[in-house]
Design a protein around this motif. Structure first.
Motif, PDB file in Angstrom:
ATOM      1  N   SER A 110       0.825  -1.212   0.000  1.00  0.00           N
ATOM      2  CA  SER A 110       0.000   0.000   0.000  1.00  0.00           C
ATOM      3  C   SER A 110       0.857   1.259   0.000  1.00  0.00           C
ATOM      4  O   SER A 110       0.556   2.231  -0.695  1.00  0.00           O
ATOM      5  N   VAL A 111       1.935   1.255   0.768  1.00  0.00           N
ATOM      6  CA  VAL A 111       2.835   2.407   0.785  1.00  0.00           C
ATOM      7  C   VAL A 111       3.473   2.599  -0.588  1.00  0.00           C
ATOM      8  O   VAL A 111       3.587   3.729  -1.093  1.00  0.00           O
ATOM      9  N   LYS A 112       3.892   1.504  -1.210  1.00  0.00           N
ATOM     10  CA  LYS A 112       4.467   1.601  -2.561  1.00  0.00           C
ATOM     11  C   LYS A 112       3.451   2.190  -3.545  1.00  0.00           C
ATOM     12  O   LYS A 112       3.803   3.014  -4.403  1.00  0.00           O
ATOM     13  N   LYS A 113       2.207   1.753  -3.421  1.00  0.00           N
ATOM     14  CA  LYS A 113       1.152   2.234  -4.316  1.00  0.00           C
ATOM     15  C   LYS A 113       0.960   3.743  -4.153  1.00  0.00           C
ATOM     16  O   LYS A 113       0.814   4.474  -5.141  1.00  0.00           O
ATOM     17  N   LEU A 114       0.979   4.228  -2.922  1.00  0.00           N
ATOM     18  CA  LEU A 114       0.773   5.660  -2.682  1.00  0.00           C
ATOM     19  C   LEU A 114       2.001   6.472  -3.083  1.00  0.00           C
ATOM     20  O   LEU A 114       1.878   7.580  -3.611  1.00  0.00           O
ATOM     21  N   GLU A 115       3.192   5.942  -2.858  1.00  0.00           N
ATOM     22  CA  GLU A 115       4.403   6.663  -3.266  1.00  0.00           C
ATOM     23  C   GLU A 115       4.448   6.823  -4.780  1.00  0.00           C
ATOM     24  O   GLU A 115       4.886   7.862  -5.296  1.00  0.00           O
ATOM     25  N   ALA A 116       3.944   5.817  -5.496  1.00  0.00           N
ATOM     26  CA  ALA A 116       3.936   5.867  -6.957  1.00  0.00           C
ATOM     27  C   ALA A 116       3.008   6.948  -7.505  1.00  0.00           C
ATOM     28  O   ALA A 116       3.172   7.393  -8.644  1.00  0.00           O
ATOM     29  N   LEU A 117       2.042   7.380  -6.701  1.00  0.00           N
ATOM     30  CA  LEU A 117       1.155   8.469  -7.119  1.00  0.00           C
ATOM     31  C   LEU A 117       1.869   9.814  -7.120  1.00  0.00           C
ATOM     32  O   LEU A 117       1.359  10.791  -7.672  1.00  0.00           O
ATOM     33  N   GLN A 118       3.033   9.881  -6.471  1.00  0.00           N
ATOM     34  CA  GLN A 118       3.815  11.119  -6.349  1.00  0.00           C
ATOM     35  C   GLN A 118       2.959  12.272  -5.810  1.00  0.00           C
ATOM     36  O   GLN A 118       2.816  13.327  -6.444  1.00  0.00           O
ATOM     37  N   PRO A 119       2.397  12.081  -4.614  1.00  0.00           N
ATOM     38  CA  PRO A 119       1.566  13.147  -4.047  1.00  0.00           C
ATOM     39  C   PRO A 119       2.375  14.410  -3.777  1.00  0.00           C
ATOM     40  O   PRO A 119       3.550  14.338  -3.404  1.00  0.00           O
ATOM     41  N   GLN A 120       1.717  15.546  -3.979  1.00  0.00           N
ATOM     42  CA  GLN A 120       2.372  16.826  -3.700  1.00  0.00           C
ATOM     43  C   GLN A 120       2.070  17.287  -2.274  1.00  0.00           C
ATOM     44  O   GLN A 120       2.829  18.034  -1.674  1.00  0.00           O
ATOM     45  N   MET A 121       0.940  16.809  -1.746  1.00  0.00           N
ATOM     46  CA  MET A 121       0.552  17.133  -0.376  1.00  0.00           C
ATOM     47  C   MET A 121      -0.181  15.942   0.218  1.00  0.00           C
ATOM     48  O   MET A 121      -0.921  15.246  -0.484  1.00  0.00           O
ATOM     49  N   VAL A 122       0.004  15.706   1.500  1.00  0.00           N
ATOM     50  CA  VAL A 122      -0.734  14.646   2.178  1.00  0.00           C
ATOM     51  C   VAL A 122      -1.351  15.175   3.464  1.00  0.00           C
ATOM     52  O   VAL A 122      -0.739  15.966   4.186  1.00  0.00           O
ATOM     53  N   VAL A 123      -2.583  14.770   3.709  1.00  0.00           N
ATOM     54  CA  VAL A 123      -3.203  14.889   5.027  1.00  0.00           C
ATOM     55  C   VAL A 123      -3.334  13.460   5.540  1.00  0.00           C
ATOM     56  O   VAL A 123      -4.118  12.667   5.000  1.00  0.00           O
ATOM     57  N   PRO A 124      -2.558  13.085   6.560  1.00  0.00           N
ATOM     58  CA  PRO A 124      -2.584  11.717   7.057  1.00  0.00           C
ATOM     59  C   PRO A 124      -3.663  11.513   8.114  1.00  0.00           C
ATOM     60  O   PRO A 124      -4.281  12.474   8.589  1.00  0.00           O
ATOM     61  N   GLY A 125      -3.853  10.271   8.514  1.00  0.00           N
ATOM     62  CA  GLY A 125      -4.785  10.005   9.608  1.00  0.00           C
ATOM     63  C   GLY A 125      -4.275  10.513  10.940  1.00  0.00           C
ATOM     64  O   GLY A 125      -5.047  10.884  11.816  1.00  0.00           O
ATOM     65  N   HIS A 126      -2.950  10.531  11.090  1.00  0.00           N
ATOM     66  CA  HIS A 126      -2.312  11.005  12.317  1.00  0.00           C
ATOM     67  C   HIS A 126      -1.103  11.833  11.942  1.00  0.00           C
ATOM     68  O   HIS A 126      -0.346  11.477  11.041  1.00  0.00           O
ATOM     69  N   GLY A 127      -0.905  12.941  12.648  1.00  0.00           N
ATOM     70  CA  GLY A 127       0.218  13.819  12.370  1.00  0.00           C
ATOM     71  C   GLY A 127      -0.205  15.037  11.574  1.00  0.00           C
ATOM     72  O   GLY A 127      -1.376  15.252  11.281  1.00  0.00           O
ATOM     73  N   THR A 128       0.769  15.848  11.201  1.00  0.00           N
ATOM     74  CA  THR A 128       0.497  17.090  10.484  1.00  0.00           C
ATOM     75  C   THR A 128       0.561  16.864   8.977  1.00  0.00           C
ATOM     76  O   THR A 128       1.161  15.901   8.502  1.00  0.00           O
ATOM     77  N   PHE A 129      -0.071  17.763   8.220  1.00  0.00           N
ATOM     78  CA  PHE A 129       0.035  17.672   6.758  1.00  0.00           C
ATOM     79  C   PHE A 129       1.472  17.940   6.338  1.00  0.00           C
ATOM     80  O   PHE A 129       2.226  18.652   7.001  1.00  0.00           O
ATOM     81  N   MET A 130       1.859  17.332   5.224  1.00  0.00           N
ATOM     82  CA  MET A 130       3.192  17.541   4.660  1.00  0.00           C
ATOM     83  C   MET A 130       3.056  17.772   3.167  1.00  0.00           C
ATOM     84  O   MET A 130       2.074  17.347   2.552  1.00  0.00           O
ATOM     85  N   GLN A 131       4.052  18.433   2.586  1.00  0.00           N
ATOM     86  CA  GLN A 131       3.981  18.702   1.157  1.00  0.00           C
ATOM     87  C   GLN A 131       5.383  18.847   0.580  1.00  0.00           C
ATOM     88  O   GLN A 131       6.375  18.918   1.307  1.00  0.00           O
ATOM     89  N   GLY A 132       5.441  18.858  -0.735  1.00  0.00           N
ATOM     90  CA  GLY A 132       6.671  19.162  -1.448  1.00  0.00           C
ATOM     91  C   GLY A 132       7.763  18.123  -1.259  1.00  0.00           C
ATOM     92  O   GLY A 132       7.513  16.929  -1.095  1.00  0.00           O
ATOM     93  N   GLU A 133       8.993  18.607  -1.264  1.00  0.00           N
ATOM     94  CA  GLU A 133      10.158  17.716  -1.263  1.00  0.00           C
ATOM     95  C   GLU A 133      10.281  16.919   0.025  1.00  0.00           C
ATOM     96  O   GLU A 133      10.724  15.761   0.017  1.00  0.00           O
ATOM     97  N   ALA A 134       9.901  17.505   1.154  1.00  0.00           N
ATOM     98  CA  ALA A 134       9.970  16.772   2.420  1.00  0.00           C
ATOM     99  C   ALA A 134       9.075  15.535   2.368  1.00  0.00           C
ATOM    100  O   ALA A 134       9.459  14.453   2.840  1.00  0.00           O
ATOM    101  N   LEU A 135       7.909  15.678   1.779  1.00  0.00           N
ATOM    102  CA  LEU A 135       7.001  14.546   1.630  1.00  0.00           C
ATOM    103  C   LEU A 135       7.581  13.522   0.660  1.00  0.00           C
ATOM    104  O   LEU A 135       7.607  12.317   0.947  1.00  0.00           O
ATOM    105  N   SER A 136       8.046  13.980  -0.491  1.00  0.00           N
ATOM    106  CA  SER A 136       8.573  13.059  -1.502  1.00  0.00           C
ATOM    107  C   SER A 136       9.757  12.266  -0.961  1.00  0.00           C
ATOM    108  O   SER A 136       9.837  11.036  -1.129  1.00  0.00           O
TER     109      SER A 136
END
Length: 286
Positions: A232-258
């Motif tokens: 599942s993690v591989k599947k989501l990484e392959a989408l190359q998200p620019q921003m994520v809102v996770p179930g737990h924790g703070t939102f992340m975006q950009g290069e730090a997320l990638s």
């Protein structure tokens, strides 16, 4: 709604919090997330008008707080067109029945979660033996019995679309639970990752309290299928998200997320999978 609906038999207030509890963030003009104690719920829709959707239903005994947040975002008498669930763990459906009593709206989820949402089957008990921090050790206090929202429950469409969320699609991300889904919007690469990956180490009390930001695998004490979780993690990484809102924790975006996601995929066995625990060598969903 049907009076046969009920929260789980072990539904109770859980005395856990974080520095982010009670705060909300607009991360897109039509995407707002709110931290309810230690878990995020997401309001998708434009506050200036039109349909809006509530993604997940928070911790137990939080319905009044959640309704107040929704009123503040969308107006005093507004109600969602639907509630959409990422999965049915206690911290994502904890206030669902109380919300449905005021909002008689459909609830959409993956069919593999239906046994846990119709009173038929309990989730496996949290693994207190798993390698991890204090929150893993006390996880026996977390509710795991099923809720029953059968009269309101509908399956997510097989074509991958998300009702009342145009432009979004759901992605099946099992491992943490059999029918967990994430939601992804292609045009701006926004991802709601649920617990497939999160941005705080959820078994560490200190990191949860201070919301230390890091891309992490799913919460260890409730993840029953680690090979599926990795896929599942591989599947989501392959989408190359620019921003994520996770179930737990703070939102992340950009290069730090990638970079964080790439590292999580590369080192999943070392950084996400516990060294020991009753689910560590489990290749079945239950």
């Amino acid at each position: 709604m049907d009076t046969n609906m009920h929260q789980s038999a072990d539904n109770k207030f859980i005395p856990m919090t974080s520095v982010s509890s009670g705060t909300g963030h607009e991360v897109r003009p039509d995407v707002y997330y709110y931290t309810n104690q230690i878990v995020n719920l997401v309001l998708v829709g434009n506050p200036s008008g039109g349909d809006w959707v509530l993604v997940d239903a928070g911790m137990p005994k939080s319905a009044s707080e959640i309704k107040e947040v929704c009123r503040g975002r969308f107006g005093e008498n507004s109600k969602p067109a639907a509630i959409v669930l990422t999965h049915g763990h206690f911290d994502h459906v904890g206030s669902l029945v109380s919300l449905l009593e005021e909002w008689p709206v459909p609830v959409f989820a993956h069919p593999l979660e239906f046994p846990f949402l119709t009173g038929q089957q309990a989730y496996p008990e949290p693994d207190v033996t798993v390698q991890g921090g204090l929150l893993a050790k006390i996880s026996s206090i977390y509710p795991n019995e099923p809720i029953n929202i059968a009269p309101a429950l509908q399956p997510l469409p097989e074509d991958g679309s998300v009702p009342f969320m145009p432009g979004w699609r759901w992605v099946h991300t099992p491992g943490h639970s059999p029918g967990q889904v994430a939601f992804f919007r292609d045009h701006d690469r926004t991802l709601l990752s649920a617990d497939a990956f999160i941005t705080v180490k959820q078994d560490s009390l200190y990191k949860v309290l201070v919301q230390k930001e890091e891309v992490c695998g799913p919460p260890v004490y409730l993840t029953t299928n680690w090979p599926a979780a990795y896929d599942s993690v591989k599947k989501l990484e392959a989408l190359q998200p620019q921003m994520v809102v996770p179930g737990h924790g703070t939102f992340m975006q950009g290069e730090a997320l990638s970079q964080g996601l790439r590292k999580l995929v590369q080192d999943f066995e070392q950084v996400a999978v516990p060294d020991y625990g009753k689910f560590v060598n489990n290749t079945n969903q239950h």
